[in-house]
Design a protein around this motif. Structure first.
Motif, PDB file in Angstrom:
ATOM      1  N   LEU A  24       0.828  -1.209   0.000  1.00  0.00           N
ATOM      2  CA  LEU A  24       0.000   0.000   0.000  1.00  0.00           C
ATOM      3  C   LEU A  24       0.862   1.259   0.000  1.00  0.00           C
ATOM      4  CD1 LEU A  24      -2.953  -0.917   2.391  1.00  0.00           C
ATOM      5  CD2 LEU A  24      -2.996  -0.691  -0.097  1.00  0.00           C
ATOM      6  N   LEU A  25       1.970   1.236   0.731  1.00  0.00           N
ATOM      7  CA  LEU A  25       2.875   2.383   0.735  1.00  0.00           C
ATOM      8  C   LEU A  25       3.479   2.601  -0.652  1.00  0.00           C
ATOM      9  CD1 LEU A  25       4.664   1.908   4.175  1.00  0.00           C
ATOM     10  CD2 LEU A  25       3.055   3.734   3.534  1.00  0.00           C
ATOM     11  N   LYS A  26       3.844   1.518  -1.325  1.00  0.00           N
ATOM     12  CA  LYS A  26       4.370   1.641  -2.689  1.00  0.00           C
ATOM     13  C   LYS A  26       3.312   2.231  -3.618  1.00  0.00           C
ATOM     14  CE  LYS A  26       7.460  -2.323  -2.502  1.00  0.00           C
ATOM     15  NZ  LYS A  26       7.665  -3.697  -3.037  1.00  0.00           N
ATOM     16  N   GLU A  27       2.092   1.717  -3.528  1.00  0.00           N
ATOM     17  CA  GLU A  27       1.022   2.201  -4.408  1.00  0.00           C
ATOM     18  C   GLU A  27       0.709   3.671  -4.151  1.00  0.00           C
ATOM     19  OE1 GLU A  27      -0.153   0.612  -7.014  1.00  0.00           O
ATOM     20  OE2 GLU A  27       1.119  -1.101  -6.497  1.00  0.00           O
ATOM     21  N   LEU A  28       0.721   4.065  -2.896  1.00  0.00           N
ATOM     22  CA  LEU A  28       0.470   5.469  -2.565  1.00  0.00           C
ATOM     23  C   LEU A  28       1.583   6.342  -3.121  1.00  0.00           C
ATOM     24  CD1 LEU A  28      -1.237   7.585  -1.140  1.00  0.00           C
ATOM     25  CD2 LEU A  28      -0.018   7.025   0.985  1.00  0.00           C
ATOM     26  N   ALA A  29       2.822   5.917  -2.955  1.00  0.00           N
ATOM     27  CA  ALA A  29       3.963   6.678  -3.464  1.00  0.00           C
ATOM     28  C   ALA A  29       3.897   6.809  -4.978  1.00  0.00           C
ATOM     29  CB  ALA A  29       5.269   6.005  -3.043  1.00  0.00           C
ATOM     30  N   ILE A  30       3.596   5.726  -5.668  1.00  0.00           N
ATOM     31  CA  ILE A  30       3.486   5.744  -7.131  1.00  0.00           C
ATOM     32  C   ILE A  30       2.378   6.701  -7.563  1.00  0.00           C
ATOM     33  CG2 ILE A  30       2.778   4.381  -9.140  1.00  0.00           C
ATOM     34  CD1 ILE A  30       4.143   1.969  -7.714  1.00  0.00           C
ATOM     35  N   GLY A  31       1.229   6.589  -6.947  1.00  0.00           N
ATOM     36  CA  GLY A  31       0.097   7.433  -7.319  1.00  0.00           C
ATOM     37  C   GLY A  31       0.363   8.909  -7.097  1.00  0.00           C
ATOM     38  N   LEU A  32       0.926   9.245  -5.948  1.00  0.00           N
ATOM     39  CA  LEU A  32       1.216  10.655  -5.657  1.00  0.00           C
ATOM     40  C   LEU A  32       2.303  11.197  -6.575  1.00  0.00           C
ATOM     41  CD1 LEU A  32       1.050  10.579  -1.760  1.00  0.00           C
ATOM     42  CD2 LEU A  32      -0.630  11.564  -3.337  1.00  0.00           C
ATOM     43  N   TYR A  33       3.312  10.367  -6.853  1.00  0.00           N
ATOM     44  CA  TYR A  33       4.366  10.806  -7.768  1.00  0.00           C
ATOM     45  C   TYR A  33       3.812  10.985  -9.185  1.00  0.00           C
ATOM     46  CZ  TYR A  33       8.504  11.132 -10.569  1.00  0.00           C
ATOM     47  OH  TYR A  33       9.432  11.573 -11.468  1.00  0.00           O
ATOM     48  N   ALA A  34       3.038  10.039  -9.655  1.00  0.00           N
ATOM     49  CA  ALA A  34       2.491  10.103 -11.017  1.00  0.00           C
ATOM     50  C   ALA A  34       1.629  11.342 -11.221  1.00  0.00           C
ATOM     51  CB  ALA A  34       1.684   8.841 -11.323  1.00  0.00           C
ATOM     52  N   GLN A  35       0.961  11.791 -10.157  1.00  0.00           N
ATOM     53  CA  GLN A  35       0.115  12.981 -10.242  1.00  0.00           C
ATOM     54  C   GLN A  35       0.889  14.266  -9.939  1.00  0.00           C
ATOM     55  OE1 GLN A  35      -3.880  12.587  -8.426  1.00  0.00           O
ATOM     56  NE2 GLN A  35      -3.182  10.516  -7.893  1.00  0.00           N
ATOM     57  N   GLU A  36       2.211  14.108  -9.780  1.00  0.00           N
ATOM     58  CA  GLU A  36       3.102  15.236  -9.464  1.00  0.00           C
ATOM     59  C   GLU A  36       2.730  15.921  -8.160  1.00  0.00           C
ATOM     60  OE1 GLU A  36       4.421  17.701 -12.761  1.00  0.00           O
ATOM     61  OE2 GLU A  36       3.531  16.263 -14.160  1.00  0.00           O
ATOM     62  N   LEU A  37       2.251  15.128  -7.198  1.00  0.00           N
ATOM     63  CA  LEU A  37       1.908  15.649  -5.882  1.00  0.00           C
ATOM     64  C   LEU A  37       3.010  15.384  -4.863  1.00  0.00           C
ATOM     65  CD1 LEU A  37      -1.818  14.491  -5.776  1.00  0.00           C
ATOM     66  CD2 LEU A  37      -0.926  16.794  -6.254  1.00  0.00           C
ATOM     67  N   ARG A  52      17.201   3.591  -7.135  1.00  0.00           N
ATOM     68  CA  ARG A  52      17.188   2.634  -8.238  1.00  0.00           C
ATOM     69  C   ARG A  52      15.925   1.776  -8.216  1.00  0.00           C
ATOM     70  NH1 ARG A  52      17.655  -2.310  -8.823  1.00  0.00           N
ATOM     71  NH2 ARG A  52      18.334  -2.746  -6.727  1.00  0.00           N
ATOM     72  N   GLN A  53      15.552   1.287  -7.034  1.00  0.00           N
ATOM     73  CA  GLN A  53      14.378   0.416  -6.917  1.00  0.00           C
ATOM     74  C   GLN A  53      13.098   1.155  -7.313  1.00  0.00           C
ATOM     75  OE1 GLN A  53      15.068  -0.427  -2.760  1.00  0.00           O
ATOM     76  NE2 GLN A  53      15.518  -2.581  -3.200  1.00  0.00           N
ATOM     77  N   PHE A  54      12.981   2.407  -6.860  1.00  0.00           N
ATOM     78  CA  PHE A  54      11.771   3.162  -7.200  1.00  0.00           C
ATOM     79  C   PHE A  54      11.747   3.502  -8.687  1.00  0.00           C
ATOM     80  CE2 PHE A  54       8.844   6.862  -7.119  1.00  0.00           C
ATOM     81  CZ  PHE A  54       7.745   6.220  -6.592  1.00  0.00           C
ATOM     82  N   SER A  55      12.910   3.830  -9.250  1.00  0.00           N
ATOM     83  CA  SER A  55      12.988   4.074 -10.692  1.00  0.00           C
ATOM     84  C   SER A  55      12.545   2.846 -11.478  1.00  0.00           C
ATOM     85  CB  SER A  55      14.421   4.445 -11.097  1.00  0.00           C
ATOM     86  OG  SER A  55      14.774   5.698 -10.606  1.00  0.00           O
ATOM     87  N   GLN A  56      12.999   1.677 -11.038  1.00  0.00           N
ATOM     88  CA  GLN A  56      12.622   0.430 -11.701  1.00  0.00           C
ATOM     89  C   GLN A  56      11.112   0.200 -11.600  1.00  0.00           C
ATOM     90  OE1 GLN A  56      14.661  -1.837 -13.443  1.00  0.00           O
ATOM     91  NE2 GLN A  56      12.659  -2.617 -14.046  1.00  0.00           N
ATOM     92  N   LEU A  57      10.553   0.461 -10.424  1.00  0.00           N
ATOM     93  CA  LEU A  57       9.115   0.293 -10.225  1.00  0.00           C
ATOM     94  C   LEU A  57       8.326   1.220 -11.150  1.00  0.00           C
ATOM     95  CD1 LEU A  57       6.892  -1.107  -8.582  1.00  0.00           C
ATOM     96  CD2 LEU A  57       7.195   0.653  -6.833  1.00  0.00           C
ATOM     97  N   LEU A  58       8.773   2.460 -11.272  1.00  0.00           N
ATOM     98  CA  LEU A  58       8.111   3.385 -12.195  1.00  0.00           C
ATOM     99  C   LEU A  58       8.209   2.871 -13.632  1.00  0.00           C
ATOM    100  CD1 LEU A  58       9.216   6.886 -10.849  1.00  0.00           C
ATOM    101  CD2 LEU A  58       7.017   5.747 -10.510  1.00  0.00           C
ATOM    102  N   GLY A  59       9.374   2.378 -14.008  1.00  0.00           N
ATOM    103  CA  GLY A  59       9.552   1.838 -15.347  1.00  0.00           C
ATOM    104  C   GLY A  59       8.654   0.644 -15.601  1.00  0.00           C
ATOM    105  N   ASP A  60       8.548  -0.234 -14.610  1.00  0.00           N
ATOM    106  CA  ASP A  60       7.675  -1.403 -14.743  1.00  0.00           C
ATOM    107  C   ASP A  60       6.229  -0.988 -14.972  1.00  0.00           C
ATOM    108  OD1 ASP A  60       9.907  -2.975 -14.297  1.00  0.00           O
ATOM    109  OD2 ASP A  60       9.378  -3.460 -12.218  1.00  0.00           O
ATOM    110  N   ARG A  61       5.847   0.123 -14.368  1.00  0.00           N
ATOM    111  CA  ARG A  61       4.469   0.623 -14.499  1.00  0.00           C
ATOM    112  C   ARG A  61       4.303   1.591 -15.665  1.00  0.00           C
ATOM    113  NH1 ARG A  61       1.752   0.181  -9.441  1.00  0.00           N
ATOM    114  NH2 ARG A  61       2.544  -1.702  -8.470  1.00  0.00           N
ATOM    115  N   GLN A  62       5.377   1.822 -16.396  1.00  0.00           N
ATOM    116  CA  GLN A  62       5.396   2.753 -17.524  1.00  0.00           C
ATOM    117  C   GLN A  62       4.979   4.164 -17.105  1.00  0.00           C
ATOM    118  OE1 GLN A  62       3.132   0.805 -20.618  1.00  0.00           O
ATOM    119  NE2 GLN A  62       4.788  -0.626 -21.030  1.00  0.00           N
TER     120      GLN A  62
END
Length: 83
Positions: A24-37, A52-62
């Motif tokens: 859930l923490l990863k999903e929240l971080a991804i969502g807030l980052y993707a919305q530029e919040l 590096r890990q977060f960059s990879q996660l963003l890449g995996d999610r395009q």
């Protein structure tokens, strides 16, 4: 700050109980980052992942990285330092 998630929701998440908070923490971080919040560094912190890990996660999610000029300079300096 604490967020309260009803037990009925937690029980409906299709993950082992011991992984729910982390995911859930990863999903929240991804969502807030993707919305530029949330900036990249804080999103890494929230997701409890390194750069590096977060960059990879963003890449995996395009999800495209949001680069400011300053962030680009920092990344280039880091890459040059690692050579």
């Amino acid at each position: 700050m604490q967020l309260t998630i009803p037990d009925t929701i937690v029980q409906s998440i299709c993950l082992p109980y011991n992984r729910i908070e982390t995911e859930l923490l990863k999903e929240l971080a991804i969502g807030l980052y993707a919305q530029e919040l949330l900036p990249f560094g804080k999103a890494c912190e929230l997701a409890q992942l390194d750069y590096r890990q977060f960059s990879q996660l963003l890449g995996d999610r395009q999800i495209v990285r949001h680069y400011s000029h300053t962030e680009l300079e920092e990344d280039l300096a880091y890459a040059h330092y690692r050579e």
